[in-house]
Scaffold this motif. Structure first.
Motif, PDB file in Angstrom:
ATOM      1  N   ASN A 145       7.511  -7.899  -4.886  1.00  0.00           N
ATOM      2  CA  ASN A 145       6.378  -8.351  -4.386  1.00  0.00           C
ATOM      3  C   ASN A 145       5.477  -8.886  -5.154  1.00  0.00           C
ATOM      4  O   ASN A 145       5.187  -8.865  -6.359  1.00  0.00           O
ATOM      5  CB  ASN A 145       5.815  -7.002  -3.674  1.00  0.00           C
ATOM      6  N   ALA A 147       2.095  -9.466  -6.368  1.00  0.00           N
ATOM      7  CA  ALA A 147       0.833  -8.940  -6.415  1.00  0.00           C
ATOM      8  C   ALA A 147      -0.221 -10.292  -7.176  1.00  0.00           C
ATOM      9  O   ALA A 147       0.051 -11.437  -7.009  1.00  0.00           O
ATOM     10  CB  ALA A 147       0.665  -7.470  -7.074  1.00  0.00           C
ATOM     11  N   VAL A 168      -0.898  -4.248  -2.466  1.00  0.00           N
ATOM     12  CA  VAL A 168       0.444  -4.451  -2.612  1.00  0.00           C
ATOM     13  C   VAL A 168       0.976  -3.675  -3.892  1.00  0.00           C
ATOM     14  O   VAL A 168       2.323  -3.451  -4.067  1.00  0.00           O
ATOM     15  CB  VAL A 168       0.573  -6.171  -3.008  1.00  0.00           C
ATOM     16  N   THR A 172       3.908  -1.037  -3.145  1.00  0.00           N
ATOM     17  CA  THR A 172       5.033  -1.069  -4.352  1.00  0.00           C
ATOM     18  C   THR A 172       5.581   0.125  -4.947  1.00  0.00           C
ATOM     19  O   THR A 172       6.740   0.519  -4.789  1.00  0.00           O
ATOM     20  CB  THR A 172       4.916  -2.405  -5.322  1.00  0.00           C
ATOM     21  N   ALA A 188       6.795  -5.255  -8.696  1.00  0.00           N
ATOM     22  CA  ALA A 188       5.619  -6.196  -8.355  1.00  0.00           C
ATOM     23  C   ALA A 188       5.583  -7.195  -9.532  1.00  0.00           C
ATOM     24  O   ALA A 188       5.774  -6.822 -10.474  1.00  0.00           O
ATOM     25  CB  ALA A 188       4.284  -5.854  -8.059  1.00  0.00           C
ATOM     26  N   PRO A 246       4.246  -2.862 -11.670  1.00  0.00           N
ATOM     27  CA  PRO A 246       3.348  -3.966 -11.719  1.00  0.00           C
ATOM     28  C   PRO A 246       3.522  -4.686 -12.767  1.00  0.00           C
ATOM     29  O   PRO A 246       2.802  -4.473 -13.932  1.00  0.00           O
ATOM     30  CB  PRO A 246       2.190  -3.709 -11.027  1.00  0.00           C
TER      31      PRO A 246
END
Ligand SMILES: NC(=O)c1ccc[n+]([C@@H]2O[C@H](COP(=O)([O-])OP(=O)(O)OC[C@H]3O[C@@H](n4cnc5c(N)ncnc54)[C@H](O)[C@@H]3O)[C@@H](O)[C@H]2O)c1
Length: 255
Positions: A145, A147, A168, A172, A188, A246
């Motif tokens: 994803n 972010a 997000v 995730t 992410a 992330p």
């Protein structure tokens, strides 16, 4: 890495421009078949044409990630085209107005959340449903994803955007925890500022540009192609131990 993406089917949103387009081309160069999704069908088709010119396979499909019915028919079209979904890159997004929280209208807030947050959630849900119904491919399934660094720290002048990107990162992590043991890794990317159509307002004056550059450890802004390298790596079996992360791609802006 070439063999690792060979014949994998990848679905990408926001693939008519910026990070999505650069990633679509890199996935294709590394052997993947690409569903090129975007709200703008013309730019999606242009990306798909570039991929086919490389000798790879691509199909452009229109999608509005903010609309449940559009997302559902997009994924039905993707599965109809290639029969399965191995990897996904949920990347479509908007920036919204650059102003403080008390100045943001409810409509502006809701539009940003609808595209950036609800859009990723709707796409992830469709992808996970499809992936759970399939046999786990060699190397497993992957979802990435988009972010932002704005999903990790404060953004005083982009408060709704920052909220949408924190969401997000949160979804995730939650999804990574749920589906890891069923063969789906979910991560992410958190890019810093990169000059794309979306980021135009952030680069609108020399003063803003200098301020952004000053914050970074590296002395240059990134490119969509550099972000794409991280997306494709996270999607590949080389990242087999990475999930729920992330991943900063920010030229050291948050160091
Ligand atoms: N450029 C940056 O500085 C930066 C930094 C961090 C994160 N991001 C994020 O990266 C992602 C990609 O942005 P970009 O910089 O490549 O921008 P971009 O403007 O080049 O591409 C965004 C694409 O998303 C598409 N899109 C917009 N709304 C959509 C919708 N409702 N449904 C489907 N497609 C839609 C647009 O048509 C466009 O092709 C976004 O999620 C953005 O928030 C960008």
């Amino acid at each position: 890495m070439t063999a690792q993406m060979q014949d994998k089917t990848v679905v990408i949103t926001g693939a008519g421009s910026g990070f999505g387009k650069a990633s679509a081309l890199l996935f294709a160069r590394q052997g993947a078949k690409v569903i090129v999704g975007d709200l703008n069908l013309d730019t999606a088709q242009a990306t798909a044409d570039e991929i086919r010119a490389l000798g790879a396979s691509a199909k452009a499909l229109q999608v509005d990630v903010a609309q449940e019915a559009s997302v559902e028919s997009f994924f039905a079209g993707a599965i109809d085209t290639y029969g399965r979904i191995d990897c996904a890159f949920n990347n479509a997004g908007i920036l919204g107005p650059v102003k403080e929280m008390h100045e943001v209208t409810l409509d502006e807030y809701e539009r940003i959340m609808a595209v950036n947050s609800r859009g990723v959630w709707l796409c992830m849900r469709a992808e996970i449903r499809a992936m759970l119904a399939q046999q786990v491919p060699q190397g497993g399934h992957s979802i990435v994803n988009t972010a932002s660094v704005a999903g990790l720290v404060a953004s005083a002048m982009l408060p709704a955007y920052g909220a949408s990107k924190h969401a997000v990162v949160g979804m995730t992590r939650s999804a990574a925890r749920s589906y890891g043991r069923r063969g789906i890794r979910i991560n992410a990317v958190c890019p810093g500022p990169v000059e794309t159509p979306l980021a135009g307002p952030l680069f609108a004056s020399d003063k803003r540009r200098d301020m952004l550059l000053e914050r970074q450890a590296l002395d240059h802004f990134g490119t969509p192609e550099e972000v794409a390298e991280m997306v494709v790596w996270l999607s590949s079996p080389a990242a087999s131990l990475v999930t729920g992360t992330p991943m900063r791609v920010d030229a050291g802006a948050l160091t």
